[in-house]
Design an enzyme around this catalytic site. Structure first.
Site, PDB file in Angstrom:
ATOM      1  N   ASP A  13       0.813  -1.229   0.000  1.00  0.00           N
ATOM      2  CA  ASP A  13       0.000   0.000   0.000  1.00  0.00           C
ATOM      3  C   ASP A  13       0.838   1.268   0.000  1.00  0.00           C
ATOM      4  O   ASP A  13       0.434   2.298   0.542  1.00  0.00           O
ATOM      5  CB  ASP A  13      -0.972   0.007   1.202  1.00  0.00           C
ATOM      6  N   HIS A  41      -4.712  -1.929  -5.813  1.00  0.00           N
ATOM      7  CA  HIS A  41      -3.961  -0.776  -6.323  1.00  0.00           C
ATOM      8  C   HIS A  41      -4.951   0.301  -6.767  1.00  0.00           C
ATOM      9  O   HIS A  41      -5.802   0.052  -7.618  1.00  0.00           O
ATOM     10  CB  HIS A  41      -3.052  -1.204  -7.476  1.00  0.00           C
TER      11      HIS A  41
HETATM   12  P1  GDP Z   1      -0.741   0.236  -3.552  1.00  0.00           P
HETATM   13  O1  GDP Z   1      -1.305  -1.035  -3.042  1.00  0.00           O
HETATM   14  O2  GDP Z   1       0.723   0.365  -3.297  1.00  0.00           O
HETATM   15  O3  GDP Z   1      -1.091   0.512  -4.993  1.00  0.00           O
HETATM   16  O4  GDP Z   1      -1.425   1.406  -2.695  1.00  0.00           O
HETATM   17  P2  GDP Z   1      -2.992   1.540  -2.372  1.00  0.00           P
HETATM   18  O5  GDP Z   1      -3.688   1.994  -3.595  1.00  0.00           O
HETATM   19  O6  GDP Z   1      -3.508   0.318  -1.709  1.00  0.00           O
HETATM   20  O7  GDP Z   1      -2.942   2.653  -1.250  1.00  0.00           O
HETATM   21  C1  GDP Z   1      -2.404   3.912  -1.478  1.00  0.00           C
HETATM   22  C2  GDP Z   1      -3.502   4.960  -1.246  1.00  0.00           C
HETATM   23  O8  GDP Z   1      -2.925   6.235  -1.160  1.00  0.00           O
HETATM   24  C3  GDP Z   1      -4.519   5.044  -2.371  1.00  0.00           C
HETATM   25  O9  GDP Z   1      -5.775   5.351  -1.847  1.00  0.00           O
HETATM   26  C4  GDP Z   1      -3.990   6.185  -3.231  1.00  0.00           C
HETATM   27  O10 GDP Z   1      -5.021   6.846  -3.969  1.00  0.00           O
HETATM   28  C5  GDP Z   1      -3.429   7.084  -2.177  1.00  0.00           C
HETATM   29  N1  GDP Z   1      -2.267   7.898  -2.586  1.00  0.00           N
HETATM   30  C6  GDP Z   1      -1.263   7.565  -3.435  1.00  0.00           C
HETATM   31  N2  GDP Z   1      -0.337   8.536  -3.475  1.00  0.00           N
HETATM   32  C7  GDP Z   1      -0.772   9.503  -2.629  1.00  0.00           C
HETATM   33  C8  GDP Z   1      -0.217  10.750  -2.200  1.00  0.00           C
HETATM   34  O11 GDP Z   1       0.872  11.165  -2.605  1.00  0.00           O
HETATM   35  N3  GDP Z   1      -0.933  11.444  -1.279  1.00  0.00           N
HETATM   36  C9  GDP Z   1      -2.126  11.015  -0.798  1.00  0.00           C
HETATM   37  N4  GDP Z   1      -2.753  11.767   0.098  1.00  0.00           N
HETATM   38  N5  GDP Z   1      -2.666   9.851  -1.184  1.00  0.00           N
HETATM   39  C10 GDP Z   1      -1.991   9.091  -2.070  1.00  0.00           C
HETATM   40  P1  IMO Z   2      -0.803  -4.232  -2.245  1.00  0.00           P
HETATM   41  O1  IMO Z   2      -0.355  -4.761  -3.577  1.00  0.00           O
HETATM   42  C1  IMO Z   2      -1.015  -4.627   2.099  1.00  0.00           C
HETATM   43  C2  IMO Z   2      -0.951  -8.703   3.696  1.00  0.00           C
HETATM   44  C3  IMO Z   2      -2.249  -9.109   4.352  1.00  0.00           C
HETATM   45  C4  IMO Z   2      -1.733 -10.063   5.411  1.00  0.00           C
HETATM   46  C5  IMO Z   2      -0.587 -10.774   4.690  1.00  0.00           C
HETATM   47  C6  IMO Z   2      -0.961 -12.118   4.094  1.00  0.00           C
HETATM   48  O2  IMO Z   2      -2.125  -3.567  -2.274  1.00  0.00           O
HETATM   49  O3  IMO Z   2       0.259  -3.396  -1.623  1.00  0.00           O
HETATM   50  P2  IMO Z   2      -2.438 -12.834   2.009  1.00  0.00           P
HETATM   51  O4  IMO Z   2      -3.899 -12.645   1.713  1.00  0.00           O
HETATM   52  O5  IMO Z   2      -1.542 -12.269   0.974  1.00  0.00           O
HETATM   53  O6  IMO Z   2      -2.107 -14.259   2.322  1.00  0.00           O
HETATM   54  O7  IMO Z   2      -2.170 -12.015   3.381  1.00  0.00           O
HETATM   55  O8  IMO Z   2      -0.193  -9.904   3.640  1.00  0.00           O
HETATM   56  N1  IMO Z   2      -1.071  -8.201   2.315  1.00  0.00           N
HETATM   57  C7  IMO Z   2      -1.075  -6.911   1.988  1.00  0.00           C
HETATM   58  N2  IMO Z   2      -1.019  -5.807   2.767  1.00  0.00           N
HETATM   59  N3  IMO Z   2      -1.042  -4.508   0.752  1.00  0.00           N
HETATM   60  C8  IMO Z   2      -1.074  -5.605  -0.030  1.00  0.00           C
HETATM   61  O9  IMO Z   2      -1.003  -5.553  -1.369  1.00  0.00           O
HETATM   62  C9  IMO Z   2      -1.111  -6.879   0.588  1.00  0.00           C
HETATM   63  N4  IMO Z   2      -1.150  -8.134   0.120  1.00  0.00           N
HETATM   64  C10 IMO Z   2      -1.117  -8.933   1.185  1.00  0.00           C
HETATM   65  O10 IMO Z   2      -2.910  -7.993   4.926  1.00  0.00           O
HETATM   66  O11 IMO Z   2      -1.188  -9.350   6.485  1.00  0.00           O
HETATM   67 MG    MG Z   3      -2.851  -1.709  -1.838  1.00  0.00          MG
END
Ligand code: GDP
Ligand code: IMO
Ligand code: MG
Length: 429
Positions: A13, A41
């Site tokens: 994340d 994502h």
């Molecule tokens: P990923 O799993 O690495 O793709 O990240 P996620 O999408 O799960 O979580 C990142 C969150 O932060 C999302 O809701 C994005 O829209 C948000 N986000 C990404 N970059 C920024 C930033 O620079 N500032 C803020 N405030 N939010 C961001």
């Molecule tokens: P992105 O791509 C955050 C975490 C789960 C749990 C552990 C194992 O969005 O960054 P699983 O279902 O994979 O067996 O869970 O890994 N986990 C993540 N946490 N972002 C992710 O993906 C994750 N993918 C798995 O929360 O702790």
């Molecule tokens: Mg994510």
């Protein structure tokens, strides 16, 4: 050569989806190479958020080929829902704009049921998985009893496969007091999915290899984060795939010489979802503030993310494991309103300070983070588009990260939107 890899340097994340969408503006092809729909994502364009679990985050750019590679595990139902939503919004063209490896593995209903039942049975030792069946699906793959996408879409062998496998999985489900599954209804349901997904099946290694050799711009999109890597993460509180840059080779079917630039995505602070050690976690009002300002709720499960200060020990570890060439700092704006900001630069154990990453989760849980305190900048950054306009203290924060890791920060993100980024270098060079 024009290839770029995106990896998460923390516990997922970090904002990888946003970064992939940004760089994909210039890419010819975007490839997912590991993980499954446990990934979430988020891409925000013109205020509209798109959440992607299986499909590469380059899909919002017309003309960018999207590929799901060999190392991915696929949930057909979730994938079809994603395809339908994107098609409804006019974002996914003909079948050729999405290609799925015949070598990728399929997540089946028993994988999901077993994931939830087995994790719940662990009680206090639970991992807190996403419940998407990821661990059991990779177990089947490694145990050589999995169903590959190529076989799955040839629906004639599907019934045979399900009938042969169901006995073992129903016995396991019974062990966890979970309900047995009915093979006949699974066959009917999955035949329908196979029919719909057949046109996407492809020998993707050729497609990717040809693109790399032709000098096309190929972007490899990592899922999860380094500390969730099955080998290098905080085992057993990890996911079941490799999340480091080397996984591109096995998960996309390219050799190490095909990798050129490797971006490590670093959230300006740290978050984690699920169980497991997290040295810089803040359980006080500062942690609550990070969570609230950063809107830290899981994209896949909606769970509240645990929050804490930036931990450069883990980021340095991630930098070494993935041979990072560039850093992307995301969510810098979330720190806009803090008087002081801390960065962890070492772990203290029995009076000794080190920046070495302990191998055991139980030992990581025992470390005391050693912090440097930097002054906050107390100014809004989310509308800034140039590095020069950043507040001086924000520049110092970024400089300290660069200095500690010895890697340049070449992209800075100050908001979720595609345009809320400051790029200091060409993405493909
Ligand atoms: P990923 O799993 O690495 O793709 O990240 P996620 O999408 O799960 O979580 C990142 C969150 O932060 C999302 O809701 C994005 O829209 C948000 N986000 C990404 N970059 C920024 C930033 O620079 N500032 C803020 N405030 N939010 C961001
Ligand atoms: P992105 O791509 C955050 C975490 C789960 C749990 C552990 C194992 O969005 O960054 P699983 O279902 O994979 O067996 O869970 O890994 N986990 C993540 N946490 N972002 C992710 O993906 C994750 N993918 C798995 O929360 O702790
Ligand atoms: Mg994510």
């Amino acid at each position: 050569m024009s290839t770029v890899v995106i990896v998460g340097t923390q516990w997922g994340d970090e904002g990888k989806g946003m970064v992939v969408d940004l760089i994909a503006q210039q890419a010819d092809m975007v490839v997912r190479y590991q993980g499954g729909d446990n990934a979430g994502h988020t891409v925000v364009v013109d205020g509209q958020a798109t959440k992607l679990h299986n499909i590469p985050s380059g899909v919002l750019h017309e003309g960018t080929d999207c590929v799901i590679g060999d190392g991915v595990v696929i949930n057909p139902r979730v994938l079809l829902e994603e395809i339908a939503e994107l098609k409804n919004r006019g974002l996914l063209g003909g079948e050729t704009s999405l290609r799925i490896s015949r070598r990728a593995h399929v997540i089946l209903p028993w994988h999901m049921d077993l994931d939830r039942a087995a994790d719940a049975a662990k009680g206090d030792r639970r991992i807190g998985t996403t419940g998407r069946g990821i661990g059991p699906a990779y177990q089947s793959k490694m145990g050589r009893t999995g169903l590959r996408f190529g076989e799955f879409v040839e629906a004639d062998t599907l019934a045979d496969f399900i009938h042969c496998a169901i006995g073992e999985y129903n016995a396991l489900l019974d062990f966890y007091n979970a309900s047995p599954l009915d093979p006949v209804s699974i066959i009917a349901e999955y035949r329908e999915y196979a029919e719909k997904l057949r046109p996407y099946a492809c020998n993707t290694y050729r497609l990717i290899g040809e693109a790399v050799r032709a000098g096309r711009k190929v972007l490899f999109e990592g899922a999860h984060g380094t500390l969730l890597d099955i080998d290098h993460g905080t085992y057993p509180y990890v996911t079941s795939s490799n999340c480091v840059s080397g996984a591109v080779c096995t998960g996309a079917g390219v050799g190490p010489r095909s990798i050129h630039k490797i971006y490590g995505v670093v959230k300006a602070y740290t978050t984690r979802v699920g169980e497991g050690p997290f040295p810089t976690e803040l359980t006080d009002e500062l942690g609550a503030k990070l969570g609230q300002v950063g809107n830290e709720f899981g994209t896949t499960t909606g769970r509240k993310r645990r929050c804490g200060w930036l931990d450069l020990v883990i980021t340095k570890y991630a930098a070494q494991l993935s041979d990072l060439t560039d850093l992307v700092i995301t969510k810098l704006d979330v720190l806009d309103d803090f008087d002081e900001i801390k960065i962890c630069t070492g772990y203290e154990v029995d009076g000794v300070v080190s920046d070495e990453m302990p191998a055991e989760a139980k030992n990581l849980a025992k470390v005391t983070p050693v912090y440097e305190t930097l002054p906050g900048w107390k100014a809004g950054t989310c509308e800034l588009t140039s590095y020069d306009d950043l507040p001086e203290n924000a520049k110092k924060y970024l400089a300290r990260i660069e200095d500690f890791l010895g890697i340049p920060v070449t992209i800075i993100s100050v908001g979720p939107g595609r345009n809320q980024t400051i790029a200091l270098k060409e993405y493909f060079d």
